[in-house]
Write an enzyme that holds these catalytic residues in place. Structure first.
Site, short mmCIF file in Angstrom:
data_model
loop_
_atom_site.label_atom_id
_atom_site.label_comp_id
_atom_site.label_asym_id
_atom_site.label_seq_id
_atom_site.Cartn_x
_atom_site.Cartn_y
_atom_site.Cartn_z
N ASP A 187 0.85 -1.20 0.00
CA ASP A 187 0.00 0.00 0.00
C ASP A 187 0.88 1.24 0.00
O ASP A 187 2.03 1.19 0.46
CB ASP A 187 -0.86 0.04 1.28
N ARG A 228 -1.68 -0.54 -8.46
CA ARG A 228 -3.04 -0.14 -8.04
C ARG A 228 -3.05 1.39 -8.08
O ARG A 228 -2.18 2.03 -7.49
CB ARG A 228 -3.35 -0.61 -6.62
C1 LIG Z 1 -9.01 -1.11 -3.00
C2 LIG Z 1 -8.51 0.20 -2.50
C3 LIG Z 1 -7.23 0.29 -2.00
C4 LIG Z 1 -6.73 1.53 -1.56
N1 LIG Z 1 -5.41 1.63 -1.18
C5 LIG Z 1 -4.91 2.85 -0.88
C6 LIG Z 1 -3.52 3.03 -0.62
O1 LIG Z 1 -2.71 2.09 -0.67
N2 LIG Z 1 -3.09 4.28 -0.32
C7 LIG Z 1 -3.95 5.36 -0.28
O2 LIG Z 1 -3.49 6.48 -0.04
N3 LIG Z 1 -5.27 5.20 -0.50
C8 LIG Z 1 -5.77 3.99 -0.79
N4 LIG Z 1 -7.11 3.86 -1.04
C9 LIG Z 1 -8.04 4.97 -0.73
C10 LIG Z 1 -8.14 5.99 -1.86
O3 LIG Z 1 -6.94 6.71 -1.95
C11 LIG Z 1 -9.30 6.97 -1.61
O4 LIG Z 1 -9.07 7.68 -0.43
C12 LIG Z 1 -10.66 6.31 -1.50
O5 LIG Z 1 -10.79 5.25 -2.41
C13 LIG Z 1 -11.77 7.34 -1.79
O6 LIG Z 1 -11.63 7.85 -3.08
P1 LIG Z 1 -12.57 7.42 -4.31
O7 LIG Z 1 -11.70 7.18 -5.48
O8 LIG Z 1 -13.41 6.28 -3.92
O9 LIG Z 1 -13.41 8.69 -4.69
P2 LIG Z 1 -13.92 9.99 -3.93
O10 LIG Z 1 -13.74 11.12 -4.88
O11 LIG Z 1 -13.39 10.13 -2.55
O12 LIG Z 1 -15.45 9.65 -3.80
C14 LIG Z 1 -16.29 9.46 -4.92
C15 LIG Z 1 -17.58 8.78 -4.47
O13 LIG Z 1 -17.29 7.47 -4.02
C16 LIG Z 1 -18.10 7.14 -2.89
N5 LIG Z 1 -17.22 6.95 -1.72
C17 LIG Z 1 -15.92 7.26 -1.62
N6 LIG Z 1 -15.43 6.93 -0.40
C18 LIG Z 1 -16.46 6.43 0.29
C19 LIG Z 1 -16.59 5.92 1.61
N7 LIG Z 1 -15.58 5.90 2.47
N8 LIG Z 1 -17.82 5.48 1.98
C20 LIG Z 1 -18.86 5.51 1.10
N9 LIG Z 1 -18.78 5.97 -0.16
C21 LIG Z 1 -17.61 6.43 -0.56
C22 LIG Z 1 -19.03 8.30 -2.70
O14 LIG Z 1 -20.20 8.09 -3.43
C23 LIG Z 1 -18.26 9.46 -3.29
O15 LIG Z 1 -19.09 10.51 -3.70
C24 LIG Z 1 -7.59 2.66 -1.55
C25 LIG Z 1 -8.89 2.56 -2.05
C26 LIG Z 1 -9.35 1.37 -2.55
C27 LIG Z 1 -10.73 1.32 -3.13
#
Ligand SMILES: Cc1cc2nc3c(=O)[nH]c(=O)nc-3n(C[C@H](O)[C@H](O)[C@H](O)COP(=O)(O)OP(=O)(O)OC[C@H]3O[C@@H](n4cnc5c(N)ncnc54)[C@H](O)[C@@H]3O)c2cc1C
Length: 347
Positions: free
Chosen positions: A167, A219
């Site tokens: 990660d 990723r």
């Molecule tokens: C499989 C996976 C692995 C990840 N690994 C890392 C990593 O190694 N390092 C790192 O910095 N980040 C990691 N992340 C987190 C990532 O960086 C984001 O902070 C997180 O995914 C929220 O961003 P988003 O792309 O979903 O969109 P956003 O722009 O945050 O949200 C878009 C829409 O998605 C939905 N949504 C987003 N988050 C949520 C929530 N918590 N609950 C409910 N609905 C939500 C909502 O409808 C929102 O309007 C990971 C995420 C995923 C999915």
């Protein structure tokens, strides 16, 4: 529950913080719609504060809400959560929660836990890989300790044909994390290790360019940490644009020919839709990449993607150190925070 060496806060300090958070939650949608990030900043600050961890994790309602995003506290609970995902056609990556350990002993204990996880994945036959954090393996104490721990895990995972995803953590750790990834991937020849790129960072276009040349297993995420405006985009629109630029680079014909395998990790319908359109336009088969989503978030979307023929992997976290992970999930979505605060005050 999560342990911390920091002292418990005074009684006076907690209610004022809780009120601040509650007020913030009430205004959450407005704050986010206006593009302001103070609520997110507050939650990300709390995710790192030892005193807040002590206060929150002592309240049973906190776990009740957190358990929506965390599969359980034991390996068995994590494996148990993966079975139904597999039977719905989804893959998993299991994460033993923990980060920023402060003692070498804790880093070694985390390594042992992850080795045990690898064994349990193999023995149970679930279709899952492993995700981990280098700060959990001792990166902030001693880089060599983290490298040794990661090497041990990669060897064990390789024996069982499992992949391990490192990660990405806060911006200050990006260079070291990529260096360690490259050392083990190319210096030592581990083909079962992958990395994460955060599109919110200005540097990521260049990192992606290099990873494309190297044929990496990547990723792509937007980034979950609080970063300074000197290193990261402040506006969501800029991060979203970077996310799509980088998705297109990592899905390009050149990238695929070099062996790049992309995991598009987002819950954002706009990003998912744009990726699907790009893939259709360029005749990229659905098995050439995958979507990844977090356990407990947008289950409807997870199932819909499978029904559309996509490869979907769910990130399944477990363990007692769930507090910082949980707070980052709250920071991402005010509705989750409101649900949490209302449970907190009902208790
Ligand atoms: C499989 C996976 C692995 C990840 N690994 C890392 C990593 O190694 N390092 C790192 O910095 N980040 C990691 N992340 C987190 C990532 O960086 C984001 O902070 C997180 O995914 C929220 O961003 P988003 O792309 O979903 O969109 P956003 O722009 O945050 O949200 C878009 C829409 O998605 C939905 N949504 C987003 N988050 C949520 C929530 N918590 N609950 C409910 N609905 C939500 C909502 O409808 C929102 O309007 C990971 C995420 C995923 C999915």
């Amino acid at each position: 529950m999560a342990k911390t060496s920091e002292s418990t806060p005074s009684r006076l300090r907690f209610p004022s913080t809780a009120v601040t958070v509650a007020a913030a939650a009430g205004a959450g949608y407005l704050v986010y719609r206006n593009g302001e990030s103070w609520l997110r900043s507050l939650l990300l600050y709390l995710s790192r504060a030892g005193w807040a961890r002590q206060v929150v994790t002592k309240f049973p309602p906190a776990w009740a809400v957190a358990s929506r995003f965390v599969a359980g506290e034991s390996v068995d609970e994590a494996i148990h959560a993966v079975h139904p995902l597999n039977s719905k056609g989804m893959l998993a990556t299991i994460d033993y929660l923990g980060e920023s350990v402060t003692r070498a002993m804790e880093a070694r204990a985390a390594c042992d836990q992850i080795l045990y996880l690898v064994e349990r994945i193999h023995a149970s036959g679930v279709d899952a890989n492993v995700s981990l954090k280098l700060s959990q393996l001792g990166l902030k104490l001693d880089e060599n300790l983290a490298i040794d721990n990661l090497r041990t895990i990669l060897q064990q995972a390789q024996r069982h044909g499992l992949r391990v995803r490192v990660d990405m953590e806060e911006g200050a750790l990006v260079d070291t994390t990529l260096d360690i990834y490259r050392r083990l991937r190319f210096g030592e020849g581990f083909t079962n290790v992958g990395v994460v790129i955060q599109s919110c960072l200005y540097r990521s276009d260049e990192d992606v360019r290099r990873l494309v040349e190297e044929g990496a297993w990547v990723r792509l995420v937007k980034g979950a940490y609080q970063e300074s405006h000197t290193v990261a985009y402040a506006a969501k629109a800029d991060t979203d644009a970077a996310f799509m630029r980088q998705t297109e680079a990592l899905l390009s014909e050149t990238a695929r020919a070099r062996g790049v395998y992309l995991a598009v990790a987002t819950h954002d319908d706009a990003m998912i839709g744009a990726t699907q359109r790009f893939a259709r336009l360029h005749n990229i088969p659905p098995d050439a990449y995958e979507f990844q989503l977090l356990y407990g978030i947008r289950r409807d979307r997870q199932e819909q993607l499978v029904a559309q023929g996509h490869r979907v992997r769910i990130y399944v976290p477990y363990g007692t150190a769930w507090y910082p992970y949980f707070m980052r999930r709250l920071a991402e979505r005010p509705a989750n925070l409101w649900f949490f605060v209302s449970n907190f005050f009902r208790a």
